[in-house]
Design a protein around this motif. Structure first.
Motif, PDB file in Angstrom:
ATOM      1  N   SER A 169       0.834  -1.209   0.000  1.00 60.76           N
ATOM      2  CA  SER A 169       0.000   0.000   0.000  1.00 60.76           C
ATOM      3  C   SER A 169       0.870   1.260   0.000  1.00 60.76           C
ATOM      4  CB  SER A 169      -0.925  -0.006   1.212  1.00 60.76           C
ATOM      5  OG  SER A 169      -1.680   1.174   1.272  1.00 60.76           O
ATOM      6  N   ARG A 170       1.914   1.270   0.835  1.00 62.67           N
ATOM      7  CA  ARG A 170       2.821   2.431   0.862  1.00 62.67           C
ATOM      8  C   ARG A 170       3.498   2.616  -0.495  1.00 62.67           C
ATOM      9  NH1 ARG A 170       4.595   0.613   6.079  1.00 62.67           N
ATOM     10  NH2 ARG A 170       6.440  -0.235   5.060  1.00 62.67           N
ATOM     11  N   HIS A 171       3.953   1.528  -1.095  1.00 63.00           N
ATOM     12  CA  HIS A 171       4.600   1.582  -2.400  1.00 63.00           C
ATOM     13  C   HIS A 171       3.639   2.140  -3.448  1.00 63.00           C
ATOM     14  CE1 HIS A 171       7.187   0.455  -5.756  1.00 63.00           C
ATOM     15  NE2 HIS A 171       6.106  -0.044  -6.333  1.00 63.00           N
ATOM     16  N   TYR A 172       2.432   1.653  -3.436  1.00 65.54           N
ATOM     17  CA  TYR A 172       1.417   2.100  -4.398  1.00 65.54           C
ATOM     18  C   TYR A 172       1.185   3.604  -4.272  1.00 65.54           C
ATOM     19  CZ  TYR A 172      -3.100   2.719  -6.641  1.00 65.54           C
ATOM     20  OH  TYR A 172      -4.127   3.169  -7.428  1.00 65.54           O
ATOM     21  N   HIS A 173       1.008   4.078  -3.047  1.00 69.99           N
ATOM     22  CA  HIS A 173       0.713   5.493  -2.825  1.00 69.99           C
ATOM     23  C   HIS A 173       1.911   6.397  -3.147  1.00 69.99           C
ATOM     24  CE1 HIS A 173      -3.322   5.005  -1.441  1.00 69.99           C
ATOM     25  NE2 HIS A 173      -2.947   4.096  -0.558  1.00 69.99           N
ATOM     26  N   ARG A 174       3.132   5.896  -2.955  1.00 65.93           N
ATOM     27  CA  ARG A 174       4.321   6.683  -3.309  1.00 65.93           C
ATOM     28  C   ARG A 174       4.445   6.849  -4.814  1.00 65.93           C
ATOM     29  NH1 ARG A 174       7.425   3.722   0.582  1.00 65.93           N
ATOM     30  NH2 ARG A 174       8.097   2.402  -1.127  1.00 65.93           N
ATOM     31  N   HIS A 175       3.988   5.860  -5.573  1.00 65.26           N
ATOM     32  CA  HIS A 175       4.182   5.880  -7.016  1.00 65.26           C
ATOM     33  C   HIS A 175       2.932   6.320  -7.791  1.00 65.26           C
ATOM     34  CE1 HIS A 175       7.636   3.714  -5.619  1.00 65.26           C
ATOM     35  NE2 HIS A 175       8.204   3.868  -6.812  1.00 65.26           N
ATOM     36  N   GLN A 176       1.981   6.851  -7.121  1.00 63.73           N
ATOM     37  CA  GLN A 176       0.769   7.342  -7.793  1.00 63.73           C
ATOM     38  C   GLN A 176       0.799   8.841  -7.942  1.00 63.73           C
ATOM     39  OE1 GLN A 176      -1.742   5.797  -9.361  1.00 63.73           O
ATOM     40  NE2 GLN A 176      -0.566   3.954  -9.039  1.00 63.73           N
TER      41      GLN A 176
END
Length: 176
Positions: A169-176
């Motif tokens: 989830s953290r990875h997804y939000h950093r790359h959006q």
């Protein structure tokens, strides 16, 4: 830890005690007293679980409570009173085990539903008054609503899959 297992019958998107059959299955899995389960017994068990989860939420402060409990918590005094009343509904008498010389407490014969509620309440009282209370945490992972006992100072989630979900989830939000 019966109290922790009872409190975590609430899962993200489901409730293990959502039906009479679900409660009966859960009781069998945990070797609890045989009780003829009906809707009234289920409602009583759900009320006791709400009281226990309210006390768990109070115990994890200043950390956040489980996301499942947002806006549905009882005040701690009311929750403690409900737990104590359920435990007191079935008095226990001391009994001497001879020739071993050990004392054990036996419940006075009572209604099977009252015995069940007293057993669950007793487990909650023992947990909340014991050393594991200090290590109780609410899992902060996305979509997790469980409480857990922290086994290691660096443990942040109730299980590894929750840790993975949080990192994704953290990875997804950093790359959006």
């Amino acid at each position: 830890m019966l109290a922790l297992e009872f409190a975590t019958t609430v899962r993200y998107g489901c409730d293990l005690l959502d039906s009479v059959d679900g409660l009966a299955d859960w009781l069998r899995e945990h070797d609890l007293p045989e009780v003829p389960v009906d809707e009234q017994v289920r409602e009583s068990v759900l009320g006791l679980r709400k009281a226990l989860r309210s006390l768990f939420a109070d115990a994890v402060r200043p950390g956040p409570a489980s996301k499942a409990d947002a806006g549905r918590l009882l005040d701690p005094a009311t929750a403690a009173r409900q737990l104590n009343e359920a435990a007191a509904a079935v008095p226990r008498v001391p009994e001497l085990d001879w020739p071993g010389g050990r004392m054990r407490y036996q419940p006075v014969p009572a209604d099977p539903a009252a015995l069940l509620l007293a057993e669950l309440a007793k487990a909650g009282i023992e947990f909340l008054s014991g050393p594991d209370r200090e290590r109780l945490r609410a899992c902060p992972a996305p979509r997790c609503v469980r409480y857990f006992v922290q086994d290691h100072p660096r443990q942040a989630w109730c299980k590894p899959s929750c840790g993975n979900r949080a990192r994704v989830s953290r990875h997804y939000h950093r790359h959006q």
